[in-house]
Write a protein that holds these residues in place. Sequence first.
Motif, PDB file in Angstrom:
ATOM      1  N   UNK A 505       0.836  -1.183   0.000  1.00 46.63           N
ATOM      2  CA  UNK A 505       0.000   0.000   0.000  1.00 46.63           C
ATOM      3  C   UNK A 505       0.882   1.248   0.000  1.00 46.63           C
ATOM      4  N   UNK A 506       0.439   2.290  -0.699  1.00 42.82           N
ATOM      5  CA  UNK A 506       1.252   3.503  -0.813  1.00 42.82           C
ATOM      6  C   UNK A 506       1.544   4.116   0.550  1.00 42.82           C
ATOM      7  N   UNK A 507       0.583   4.090   1.458  1.00 42.61           N
ATOM      8  CA  UNK A 507       0.787   4.675   2.781  1.00 42.61           C
ATOM      9  C   UNK A 507       1.834   3.898   3.568  1.00 42.61           C
ATOM     10  N   UNK A 508       1.855   2.588   3.398  1.00 38.60           N
ATOM     11  CA  UNK A 508       2.891   1.773   4.030  1.00 38.60           C
ATOM     12  C   UNK A 508       4.256   2.113   3.460  1.00 38.60           C
ATOM     13  N   UNK A 509       4.300   2.323   2.137  1.00 35.31           N
ATOM     14  CA  UNK A 509       5.564   2.686   1.477  1.00 35.31           C
ATOM     15  C   UNK A 509       6.061   4.034   1.989  1.00 35.31           C
ATOM     16  N   UNK A 510       5.145   4.995   2.125  1.00 36.90           N
ATOM     17  CA  UNK A 510       5.532   6.324   2.624  1.00 36.90           C
ATOM     18  C   UNK A 510       6.107   6.217   4.035  1.00 36.90           C
ATOM     19  N   UNK A 511       5.483   5.408   4.894  1.00 42.96           N
ATOM     20  CA  UNK A 511       6.007   5.200   6.241  1.00 42.96           C
ATOM     21  C   UNK A 511       7.344   4.491   6.219  1.00 42.96           C
ATOM     22  N   UNK A 512       7.483   3.507   5.325  1.00 39.92           N
ATOM     23  CA  UNK A 512       8.746   2.772   5.204  1.00 39.92           C
ATOM     24  C   UNK A 512       9.880   3.698   4.769  1.00 39.92           C
ATOM     25  N   UNK A 513       9.601   4.599   3.833  1.00 42.02           N
ATOM     26  CA  UNK A 513      10.619   5.553   3.376  1.00 42.02           C
ATOM     27  C   UNK A 513      11.024   6.474   4.530  1.00 42.02           C
ATOM     28  N   UNK A 514      10.044   6.974   5.275  1.00 38.01           N
ATOM     29  CA  UNK A 514      10.345   7.844   6.417  1.00 38.01           C
ATOM     30  C   UNK A 514      11.175   7.104   7.454  1.00 38.01           C
ATOM     31  N   UNK A 521       9.670  14.373  10.093  1.00 41.06           N
ATOM     32  CA  UNK A 521       8.825  15.208   9.233  1.00 41.06           C
ATOM     33  C   UNK A 521       8.191  14.429   8.083  1.00 41.06           C
ATOM     34  N   UNK A 522       8.924  13.475   7.512  1.00 43.16           N
ATOM     35  CA  UNK A 522       8.358  12.664   6.436  1.00 43.16           C
ATOM     36  C   UNK A 522       7.238  11.775   6.948  1.00 43.16           C
ATOM     37  N   UNK A 523       7.396  11.257   8.174  1.00 42.26           N
ATOM     38  CA  UNK A 523       6.318  10.465   8.771  1.00 42.26           C
ATOM     39  C   UNK A 523       5.101  11.342   9.042  1.00 42.26           C
ATOM     40  N   UNK A 524       5.337  12.570   9.503  1.00 36.70           N
ATOM     41  CA  UNK A 524       4.225  13.486   9.756  1.00 36.70           C
ATOM     42  C   UNK A 524       3.453  13.757   8.472  1.00 36.70           C
ATOM     43  N   UNK A 525       4.162  13.908   7.357  1.00 34.33           N
ATOM     44  CA  UNK A 525       3.484  14.106   6.065  1.00 34.33           C
ATOM     45  C   UNK A 525       2.656  12.875   5.702  1.00 34.33           C
ATOM     46  N   UNK A 533      -3.356   3.863  10.463  1.00 31.10           N
ATOM     47  CA  UNK A 533      -2.009   3.859  11.045  1.00 31.10           C
ATOM     48  C   UNK A 533      -0.989   3.129  10.174  1.00 31.10           C
ATOM     49  N   UNK A 534      -1.313   2.943   8.871  1.00 34.36           N
ATOM     50  CA  UNK A 534      -0.391   2.243   7.971  1.00 34.36           C
ATOM     51  C   UNK A 534       0.974   2.934   7.877  1.00 34.36           C
ATOM     52  N   UNK A 538       4.534   1.101   8.943  1.00 37.01           N
ATOM     53  CA  UNK A 538       5.665   0.976   8.025  1.00 37.01           C
ATOM     54  C   UNK A 538       6.923   1.596   8.602  1.00 37.01           C
ATOM     55  N   UNK A 539       6.762   2.747   9.244  1.00 32.92           N
ATOM     56  CA  UNK A 539       7.889   3.462   9.865  1.00 32.92           C
ATOM     57  C   UNK A 539       8.511   2.635  10.990  1.00 32.92           C
ATOM     58  N   UNK A 540       7.653   2.139  11.893  1.00 31.27           N
ATOM     59  CA  UNK A 540       8.157   1.409  13.061  1.00 31.27           C
ATOM     60  C   UNK A 540       8.731   0.049  12.683  1.00 31.27           C
ATOM     61  N   UNK A 541       8.280  -0.532  11.561  1.00 31.80           N
ATOM     62  CA  UNK A 541       8.790  -1.834  11.132  1.00 31.80           C
ATOM     63  C   UNK A 541      10.246  -1.757  10.706  1.00 31.80           C
ATOM     64  N   UNK A 542      10.611  -0.694   9.989  1.00 36.52           N
ATOM     65  CA  UNK A 542      11.977  -0.613   9.440  1.00 36.52           C
ATOM     66  C   UNK A 542      12.899   0.269  10.271  1.00 36.52           C
ATOM     67  N   UNK A 543      12.345   1.097  11.141  1.00 38.10           N
ATOM     68  CA  UNK A 543      13.164   2.076  11.873  1.00 38.10           C
ATOM     69  C   UNK A 543      14.301   1.435  12.673  1.00 38.10           C
TER      70      UNK A 543
END
Length: 563
Positions: A505-514, A521-525, A533-534, A538-543
């Motif tokens: 999902x695009x939202x998961x990808x955006x979180x993964x990139x952040x 700031x990228x996660x906030x966007x 909460x996708x 994504x953010x917390x999975x790769x962080x």
Amino acid sequence: MESFHWLKELFTTTDSVAHIALLYAVVIAVGVYLGKIKIFGISLGVTFVLFAGILAGHIGFTAPTPILTFIQDFGLILFVFMIGLQVGPGFFESFGTAGVKLNGLAALAILLNIAVMFACYFIFFDTNDHTSLPMMVGTLYGAVTNTPGLGAANEALTAVFGSSAPPIASAYACAYPLGVLGIIGATILVRYLCKVKLEKEEERLYAQEENNVAKKPHKMHLEVANKYLEGKTLLQVHDFLNRDFVCSRILHEGHVSIPNRNTVFHVGDQMYIVCAEADYEAIVAFIGPVIKVDWEQQDQPMVSRRIVVTNPKLNGKSLAQMHFSSVHGVNVTRVTRHGMDLFASSGLPLQVGDRIMAVGPEDAVDRVANLMGNSIRRLDAPNIATIFVGIFLGLIFGSLPIAIPGMPVPLKLGIAGGPLIIAILVGRYGYKMRLVTYTSTSANMMLREIGLVLFLASVGIKAGASFFETVVQGNGLLYVLTGFLITVIPILIIGPIARLKFKFNYFTIAGMIAGTYTDPPALAYANSICSKDAPALGYSTVYPLAMFLRILTAQLVVLFFCG
């Protein structure tokens, strides 16, 4: 003017404690306040402390270098340790089926960042200049907005060059602002390259939530109607069904009791069961129909209460070791940890900060609450001993020399990598050593932010003396340009791969990139364009892995290629 001589001395006597404290107070306060200013809806946050420090250093508002270095290193240690302590509990759990793919993409993006950095180095810079590559390392970490990586690279450069290490914080400062903008801009560009419609992505998330019921808890009242269960124990029923469920109370002939593994079922018994939502149909079909039960009207009323584990003596003990049902007459149906509900399996170890759901007679639940501690006030204070024991172990671990052929000096994880790894391990397994690892979110954030601003202020003040010469007379514009390329190119490669090949999902990808760029700031966007909460998942999975790799690769690049 004589009456203000003391004030002049306060600002100019660089070796006084009052002056040093004043220096950091001014730099940090100015940086934090300016960092709150938003341009096009984006702010630099506490990272602006770096720029305030650079300005202070440039005008000669400084302190002795050994003191600046000590505060810089101590701030970095505190910062990375608190990060590791926070991500530790979920670090290994992040490698699930989807997590492996997301972490693999994140690792590939990190390698691409390094590859683009080397490409820019060979294309734009003089390879005979021994400072060019170290400055590109600083540019890299500004481009990916990763401050701990800058600290790790700084430390490794000091090991290689000594006191003549290039001022890579200058290159970091050049690349950072456009790095923040570049991450968000490239994420938006991925959306158009992959022809993503945000409305359809939201619909996909809703559909996935409807289908993903396996982990959702389901609570129900059942009546035993299956004649086969007459005389069978709860353990026998559980083993036969091969489904995970908890029976918290049972009504037999007007009497309510707390069942245990030896409790015998009889046709007509009524019970309260908690199970996974995906299993409830099979359990209902085997045991009997769903009914309504008014437990409060029974002769032995039961209560349900959330109890907080604050007794450090219980840290690491499993639910089976606590003998809740057999000794205390209470059943524990679920455990809440870090905001997640867990099934109360017998082998689950308790940790300080857990919240258990206890069901039983009120007096018995009260006794269990006293045993658990159940004191919120105890959780307000951070466990300072655990933090500094962990830092002690982390510094020893980070100082272990690892000899690798071809490297000028042995590899050391250093004051950034060592504490980070130990913190992750302590956060995940500390309970086995009876270490109370619980730290409230607010306490963790406070200690982490203090460490970060001390580090940024010190780096900025030290770099300020030569910053403007480096930028204006040197390669400042090239650092900005190459930093932008380092930021954007990997996202434009990884984003479409995640979307077109792995169908994320695009939202998961955006979180993964952040998360890959460890960029809030990228996660906030990403959160601002999604109602679910996708992005955060994504953010917390790769962080955790991304942070670890950023710090490790910083030292590897410096020690392998800058020696």
